[in-house]
Design a protein around this motif. Structure first.
Motif, PDB file in Angstrom:
ATOM      1  N   ILE A   1      -0.151   7.426   4.588  1.00  0.00           N
ATOM      2  CA  ILE A   1      -0.690   6.626   5.508  1.00  0.00           C
ATOM      3  C   ILE A   1       0.624   6.598   6.529  1.00  0.00           C
ATOM      4  N   SER A   2       1.691   5.657   5.163  1.00  0.00           N
ATOM      5  CA  SER A   2       2.535   5.737   5.153  1.00  0.00           C
ATOM      6  C   SER A   2       3.726   6.591   5.664  1.00  0.00           C
ATOM      7  N   LEU A   3       3.695   7.538   4.382  1.00  0.00           N
ATOM      8  CA  LEU A   3       4.244   8.907   5.223  1.00  0.00           C
ATOM      9  C   LEU A   3       4.537   9.869   6.589  1.00  0.00           C
ATOM     10  N   LEU A   4       2.744   9.713   6.758  1.00  0.00           N
ATOM     11  CA  LEU A   4       2.156   9.914   8.039  1.00  0.00           C
ATOM     12  C   LEU A   4       3.549   9.119   9.022  1.00  0.00           C
TER      13      LEU A   4
ATOM     14  N   GLY B   1       0.921  -1.000  -0.191  1.00  0.00           N
ATOM     15  CA  GLY B   1       0.094  -0.279   0.169  1.00  0.00           C
ATOM     16  C   GLY B   1       0.988   0.910   0.169  1.00  0.00           C
ATOM     17  N   SER B   2       1.979   0.711   0.499  1.00  0.00           N
ATOM     18  CA  SER B   2       3.372   2.234   0.885  1.00  0.00           C
ATOM     19  C   SER B   2       3.007   2.034  -0.342  1.00  0.00           C
ATOM     20  N   ALA B   3       4.153   0.978  -1.221  1.00  0.00           N
ATOM     21  CA  ALA B   3       4.351   1.273  -2.568  1.00  0.00           C
ATOM     22  C   ALA B   3       3.689   2.037  -3.071  1.00  0.00           C
ATOM     23  N   VAL B   4       2.782   1.467  -3.934  1.00  0.00           N
ATOM     24  CA  VAL B   4       1.672   1.385  -5.082  1.00  0.00           C
ATOM     25  C   VAL B   4       0.830   2.890  -4.508  1.00  0.00           C
ATOM     26  N   GLY B   5       1.418   3.838  -5.202  1.00  0.00           N
ATOM     27  CA  GLY B   5       0.635   5.381  -5.289  1.00  0.00           C
ATOM     28  C   GLY B   5       0.582   5.828  -6.312  1.00  0.00           C
ATOM     29  N   LEU B   6       0.627   6.591  -6.116  1.00  0.00           N
ATOM     30  CA  LEU B   6       0.489   8.272  -7.322  1.00  0.00           C
ATOM     31  C   LEU B   6       1.819   7.665  -8.690  1.00  0.00           C
ATOM     32  N   GLY B   7       2.966   6.704  -7.823  1.00  0.00           N
ATOM     33  CA  GLY B   7       3.714   6.778  -8.455  1.00  0.00           C
ATOM     34  C   GLY B   7       3.762   5.926  -9.768  1.00  0.00           C
ATOM     35  N   ASN B   8       2.643   4.805  -9.304  1.00  0.00           N
ATOM     36  CA  ASN B   8       2.642   3.980 -10.236  1.00  0.00           C
ATOM     37  C   ASN B   8       1.615   4.407 -11.342  1.00  0.00           C
ATOM     38  N   ILE B   9       0.678   4.894 -11.078  1.00  0.00           N
ATOM     39  CA  ILE B   9      -0.983   5.190 -11.872  1.00  0.00           C
ATOM     40  C   ILE B   9      -0.369   6.498 -12.872  1.00  0.00           C
TER      41      ILE B   9
ATOM     42  N   PHE C   1       3.843  17.827  -0.627  1.00  0.00           N
ATOM     43  CA  PHE C   1       2.999  18.248  -1.624  1.00  0.00           C
ATOM     44  C   PHE C   1       2.149  16.833  -2.080  1.00  0.00           C
ATOM     45  N   TYR C   2       2.266  15.611  -1.935  1.00  0.00           N
ATOM     46  CA  TYR C   2       1.795  14.719  -2.537  1.00  0.00           C
ATOM     47  C   TYR C   2      -0.008  14.941  -2.014  1.00  0.00           C
ATOM     48  N   SER C   3       0.026  15.285  -0.401  1.00  0.00           N
ATOM     49  CA  SER C   3      -1.056  15.503  -0.545  1.00  0.00           C
ATOM     50  C   SER C   3      -1.908  16.314  -1.287  1.00  0.00           C
TER      51      SER C   3
ATOM     52  N   PHE D   1      12.421   3.470  -7.767  1.00  0.00           N
ATOM     53  CA  PHE D   1      12.869   4.489  -5.286  1.00  0.00           C
ATOM     54  C   PHE D   1      11.592   4.354  -5.073  1.00  0.00           C
ATOM     55  N   PHE D   2      11.274   5.884  -5.875  1.00  0.00           N
ATOM     56  CA  PHE D   2      10.224   6.551  -5.856  1.00  0.00           C
ATOM     57  C   PHE D   2       9.002   6.038  -5.755  1.00  0.00           C
ATOM     58  N   SER D   3       8.851   4.699  -6.669  1.00  0.00           N
ATOM     59  CA  SER D   3       7.718   3.871  -6.497  1.00  0.00           C
ATOM     60  C   SER D   3       7.891   3.115  -5.309  1.00  0.00           C
ATOM     61  N   LEU D   4       8.786   2.081  -4.914  1.00  0.00           N
ATOM     62  CA  LEU D   4       9.020   0.790  -3.883  1.00  0.00           C
ATOM     63  C   LEU D   4       8.815   1.836  -2.767  1.00  0.00           C
ATOM     64  N   SER D   5       8.508   3.057  -2.580  1.00  0.00           N
ATOM     65  CA  SER D   5       8.980   4.006  -1.174  1.00  0.00           C
ATOM     66  C   SER D   5      10.396   3.666  -0.729  1.00  0.00           C
ATOM     67  N   LEU D   6      11.205   4.405  -1.430  1.00  0.00           N
ATOM     68  CA  LEU D   6      12.805   3.132  -0.889  1.00  0.00           C
ATOM     69  C   LEU D   6      13.044   4.739   0.014  1.00  0.00           C
ATOM     70  N   GLY D   7      14.136   4.300   0.395  1.00  0.00           N
ATOM     71  CA  GLY D   7      15.419   5.510   0.842  1.00  0.00           C
ATOM     72  C   GLY D   7      14.236   7.113   1.886  1.00  0.00           C
ATOM     73  N   MET D   8      13.946   6.767   2.318  1.00  0.00           N
ATOM     74  CA  MET D   8      13.029   8.243   3.396  1.00  0.00           C
ATOM     75  C   MET D   8      12.030   7.266   4.500  1.00  0.00           C
ATOM     76  N   GLY D   9      12.706   6.258   5.020  1.00  0.00           N
ATOM     77  CA  GLY D   9      12.310   5.888   6.241  1.00  0.00           C
ATOM     78  C   GLY D   9      10.591   5.235   6.263  1.00  0.00           C
ATOM     79  N   ALA D  10       9.774   5.004   5.395  1.00  0.00           N
ATOM     80  CA  ALA D  10       9.038   4.105   5.518  1.00  0.00           C
ATOM     81  C   ALA D  10       9.024   3.097   5.272  1.00  0.00           C
ATOM     82  N   LEU D  11       9.916   1.935   5.074  1.00  0.00           N
ATOM     83  CA  LEU D  11       9.508   0.855   5.267  1.00  0.00           C
ATOM     84  C   LEU D  11      10.803   0.266   5.760  1.00  0.00           C
TER      85      LEU D  11
HETATM   86  N1  PFF Z   1       6.176   4.500  -3.837  1.00  0.00           N
HETATM   87  C1  PFF Z   1       4.401   6.234  -3.584  1.00  0.00           C
HETATM   88  C2  PFF Z   1       4.468   5.762  -4.429  1.00  0.00           C
HETATM   89  O1  PFF Z   1       4.874   5.386  -6.302  1.00  0.00           O
HETATM   90  O2  PFF Z   1       3.496   6.907  -4.793  1.00  0.00           O
HETATM   91  C3  PFF Z   1       4.984   7.364  -3.258  1.00  0.00           C
HETATM   92  C4  PFF Z   1       5.926   7.349  -2.141  1.00  0.00           C
HETATM   93  C5  PFF Z   1       4.892   6.769  -0.296  1.00  0.00           C
HETATM   94  C6  PFF Z   1       7.065   7.088  -1.475  1.00  0.00           C
HETATM   95  C7  PFF Z   1       5.655   6.973   0.633  1.00  0.00           C
HETATM   96  C8  PFF Z   1       7.622   7.033  -0.488  1.00  0.00           C
HETATM   97  C9  PFF Z   1       7.285   6.908   1.021  1.00  0.00           C
HETATM   98  F1  PFF Z   1       7.684   7.140   2.147  1.00  0.00           F
END
Ligand code: PFF
Length: 454
Positions: free
Chosen positions: A324-327, A23-31, A106-108, A227-237
């Motif tokens: 929710i994963s970002l918050l 759920g964190s990974a799948v987001g605006l980045g994918n679609i 900015f994502y919100s 990186f962005f799509s998999l939510s890597l590098g920013m603490g979420a995972l």
């Molecule tokens: N992975 C999300 C997307 O593809 O839209 C964006 C994202 C969510 C990036 C959570 C980083 C994160 F921590």
């Protein structure tokens, strides 16, 4: 007892772990992003390169983050303090928390737009608009000082309510519900799109590689997108994996999450390109593909109001499971390191991210003139988080686990202290030590210097 001292909450099931993390990974980045980046970079050729980087760089970095989080049993900063005590590696975690906070702002804003478009589609608000009108509608909407901000606040409140409910009763419960819904909607839309007359060429575009469009930049975009799509590098995972159980197989979880994320990105392409081709539109129309091109297509399509609403609900759901994963990254940090209750941490983090978010929103309209290095606030947040902190965080994580103090811990975590076989370890080790640092450093240098010069 304050709730930060109670036993740490955990996700309750394997499905819960996958739903939350995917759920964190799948987001605006994918679609939103994947289809247009693929569209501009040779369709199928981009897909092949992207897949390579997901497997060779994304999965190893994800496994490393999982190991750090589960071993540390804390937020992104605290986990580094546990796995590398007395060292400054925890600054990587801190940078991840700042990045998550910036992205949330900015994502919100974009997530809020999906709500406006959902309502407009459902109420037939785009009827009779030419593509030029749709372009004007979109620019006028994002420049409006009120509407986008109101929707953004609605989105932040929804996010905060889920976080407030907790790890298993909030994050896990809702992602278990929302992720299957997302899959269902995307399948419905894929079927609609591929059955349109002339849609087949859209599939050919997505799956038949055109290597003539591939340049050095394509590779860099592919790593950045992975990186962005998999939510890597920013603490979420790191934060989410601190809620994984001790017997969870981290490698297979990382592969499942990466595959689900990639599958959804591919399905987004299957949903969008056949429709784009069926209506004779350029597949490389860039970021406006979702908010300008698609409403135009829905309008011309039989049942377009219905399918348009489903599409924007899908986008909103995908965005929500990511916000929710970002918050949570920020809330976990506040509650564990600053010893706040979850309630107070959620309240403060939501207000702070919302204030920054309002500036991000307004910077597309009345605050356009406020710039730094020629970038407005929205772009500064995006650039500094996605192009600087994210690759830098990823690079430092792989250097930590591949070359410095994290090696022993990593092996122990991946094998669950010897419980699981790790036959893949030599490949993983090679990827973490060599492939990932080189690929990430290339993207980082490119984003920092080359692109800003060009
Ligand atoms: N992975 C999300 C997307 O593809 O839209 C964006 C994202 C969510 C990036 C959570 C980083 C994160 F921590």
């Amino acid at each position: 007892m304050s709730d930060n001292l109670k036993a740490r909450e955990c996700f309750g099931s394997k499905f819960g772990i996958i739903a939350a993390t995917a759920g964190s990974a799948v987001g605006l980045g994918n679609i939103w992003k994947f289809p247009y980046v693929a569209g501009e970079n040779g369709g199928g050729a981009f897909l092949i390169i992207y897949l390579f980087f997901v497997m060779a760089v994304g999965v190893p970095v994800m496994m490393s983050e999982f190991a750090i989080g589960r071993r540390g049993q804390r937020n992104a900063y605290g986990s580094f303090s546990v796995v590398a005590p007395g060292k400054r590696w925890n600054l990587i975690g801190l940078m991840g928390i700042v990045a998550a906070f910036f992205i949330l702002a900015f994502y919100s804003a974009v997530a809020g737009w999906t709500l406006e478009y959902m309502v407009s589609s459902a109420t037939n608000g785009f009827a009779g608009q030419s593509s030029h009108d749709l372009e004007n509608t979109f620019s006028a909407f994002i420049a409006n000082p009120i509407r986008p901000v109101v929707w953004q606040m609605v989105f932040m409140i929804l996010t905060a309510l889920i976080i407030l409910a907790g790890v298993s009763k909030g994050i896990e419960k809702y992602t278990k519900l929302l992720m299957p819904l997302l899959l269902l909607f995307i399948i419905v839309l894929c079927v609609r799109s591929v059955t349109l007359e002339g849609g087949k060429s859209g599939l050919a575009f997505l799956f038949k590689p055109d290597f003539s469009k591939v340049t050095a930049k394509t590779f860099l975009y592919a790593v950045g997108q992975a990186f962005f799509s998999l939510s890597l590098g920013m603490g979420a995972l790191i934060t989410y994996s601190s809620y994984f159980g001790k017997h969870e197989n981290l490698a297979s979880t990382a592969v499942s999450v990466a595959l689900s994320d990639t599958l959804i990105a591919i399905l987004a392409g299957v949903m969008i390109f056949p429709a784009v081709f069926a209506f004779g539109i350029e597949p490389s129309s860039g970021p406006s593909l979702v908010f300008i091109t698609l409403p135009g297509i829905f309008q011309k399509m039989f049942g377009g109001g219905f399918f348009g609403s489903i599409f924007f609900i899908l986008l909103a759901v995908a965005a929500l499971t990511s916000t929710i994963s970002l918050l949570e990254v920020v809330v976990a940090f506040f509650s564990e390191e600053l010893k706040m209750t979850r309630r107070k941490a959620t309240f403060i983090a939501t207000i702070a991210a919302s204030i920054l978010g309002v500036f991000a929103s307004l910077s597309l309209g009345i605050m356009k003139g406020v710039t730094l290095f020629g970038k407005n606030i929205f772009d500064i947040l995006d650039y500094s988080a996605s192009n600087v902190m994210l690759p830098l965080g990823g690079l430092l994580i792989v250097l930590f686990v591949g070359w410095f103090g994290g090696k022993k811990m990593l092996k122990a975590e991946l094998s669950n202290e010897g419980e699981l076989k790790t036959k893949y370890y030599p490949y993983f080790n090679f990827a973490v030590k060599f492939i990932a640092p080189v690929a990430i450093a290339a993207v980082f240098i490119y984003c920092m210097f080359w692109e800003s010069l060009g």
